[in-house]
Design a protein around this motif. Structure first.
Motif, PDB file in Angstrom:
ATOM      1  N   TRP A  35       4.930 -52.191 -36.245  1.00  0.00           N
ATOM      2  CA  TRP A  35       5.382 -51.130 -37.146  1.00  0.00           C
ATOM      3  C   TRP A  35       4.173 -50.595 -37.900  1.00  0.00           C
ATOM      4  O   TRP A  35       3.358 -51.372 -38.399  1.00  0.00           O
ATOM      5  CB  TRP A  35       6.420 -51.643 -38.136  1.00  0.00           C
ATOM      6  CG  TRP A  35       7.761 -51.883 -37.548  1.00  0.00           C
ATOM      7  CD1 TRP A  35       8.266 -53.066 -37.099  1.00  0.00           C
ATOM      8  CD2 TRP A  35       8.793 -50.911 -37.343  1.00  0.00           C
ATOM      9  NE1 TRP A  35       9.544 -52.887 -36.615  1.00  0.00           N
ATOM     10  CE2 TRP A  35       9.894 -51.578 -36.768  1.00  0.00           C
ATOM     11  CE3 TRP A  35       8.906 -49.531 -37.594  1.00  0.00           C
ATOM     12  CZ2 TRP A  35      11.079 -50.927 -36.432  1.00  0.00           C
ATOM     13  CZ3 TRP A  35      10.079 -48.884 -37.271  1.00  0.00           C
ATOM     14  CH2 TRP A  35      11.155 -49.574 -36.698  1.00  0.00           C
ATOM     15  N   TYR A  58       1.155 -59.441 -40.956  1.00  0.00           N
ATOM     16  CA  TYR A  58       1.551 -58.444 -41.944  1.00  0.00           C
ATOM     17  C   TYR A  58       0.328 -57.963 -42.705  1.00  0.00           C
ATOM     18  O   TYR A  58      -0.602 -58.736 -42.970  1.00  0.00           O
ATOM     19  CB  TYR A  58       2.548 -59.024 -42.945  1.00  0.00           C
ATOM     20  CG  TYR A  58       3.822 -59.524 -42.332  1.00  0.00           C
ATOM     21  CD1 TYR A  58       3.961 -60.853 -41.952  1.00  0.00           C
ATOM     22  CD2 TYR A  58       4.890 -58.653 -42.123  1.00  0.00           C
ATOM     23  CE1 TYR A  58       5.133 -61.314 -41.373  1.00  0.00           C
ATOM     24  CE2 TYR A  58       6.076 -59.108 -41.550  1.00  0.00           C
ATOM     25  CZ  TYR A  58       6.175 -60.434 -41.170  1.00  0.00           C
ATOM     26  OH  TYR A  58       7.338 -60.876 -40.595  1.00  0.00           O
ATOM     27  N   ILE A  68       9.244 -58.776 -39.842  1.00  0.00           N
ATOM     28  CA  ILE A  68       9.401 -58.168 -38.529  1.00  0.00           C
ATOM     29  C   ILE A  68      10.076 -59.174 -37.606  1.00  0.00           C
ATOM     30  O   ILE A  68       9.816 -60.384 -37.678  1.00  0.00           O
ATOM     31  CB  ILE A  68       8.041 -57.708 -37.949  1.00  0.00           C
ATOM     32  CG1 ILE A  68       8.237 -56.910 -36.654  1.00  0.00           C
ATOM     33  CG2 ILE A  68       7.095 -58.878 -37.748  1.00  0.00           C
ATOM     34  CD1 ILE A  68       6.958 -56.256 -36.132  1.00  0.00           C
ATOM     35  N   LEU A  79      12.453 -54.182 -38.727  1.00  0.00           N
ATOM     36  CA  LEU A  79      11.602 -54.397 -39.892  1.00  0.00           C
ATOM     37  C   LEU A  79      12.521 -54.456 -41.101  1.00  0.00           C
ATOM     38  O   LEU A  79      13.044 -53.423 -41.541  1.00  0.00           O
ATOM     39  CB  LEU A  79      10.559 -53.287 -40.053  1.00  0.00           C
ATOM     40  CG  LEU A  79       9.546 -53.525 -41.164  1.00  0.00           C
ATOM     41  CD1 LEU A  79       8.643 -54.719 -40.818  1.00  0.00           C
ATOM     42  CD2 LEU A  79       8.698 -52.274 -41.422  1.00  0.00           C
TER      43      LEU A  79
END
Length: 121
Positions: A35, A58, A68, A79
């Motif tokens: 993401w 992250y 996630i 997410l």
């Protein structure tokens, strides 16, 4: 192959949202999901990643607040965003490393269209 992201919206600070990204097409498997987010006028920022064995990373600003995850059977990544802050406001994009069905060997990156997350103070 297409990636469809959804789940964005307007939320107050401290609230939560769950983004989803569904892949479709001639897919053998997806080895890697990520993401990203982008604020207008700024570079796209990597937010979180998850590999095939479930290992996650992250960016520091979301550690402890975002999670996630993936569902391999559904070709979907999620997410979960908790304790949202105004600075989380951005367009969120998903990216997947896809091994195509006809090939079963080489991977290619695909991007989904963004979903807008707006966090009000």
């Amino acid at each position: 192959v297409q990636l469809q992201a959804s789940g964005g919206g307007l939320v107050q600070a401290g609230g939560s949202l769950r983004l989803s990204c569904v892949a479709s097409g001639d897919i053998f498997n997806i080895s890697y999901w990520a993401w990203y987010r982008q604020i207008p006028g700024k570079e796209r920022e990597l937010v979180a990643t998850i590999t095939g064995d479930g290992s996650t990373t992250y960016t520091d600003s979301v550690t402890g607040r975002f999670t996630i995850s993936r569902d391999n059977a559904k070709l979907t990544a999620y997410l979960q965003m908790n304790s949202l802050k105004p600075e989380d406001t951005a367009v969120y994009y998903c990216k997947a490393d896809v091994v195509l069905g006809w090939d079963k060997k080489h991977a290619m990156y695909y991007w989904g269209k963004g979903t807008l997350v707006t966090v009000s103070s």
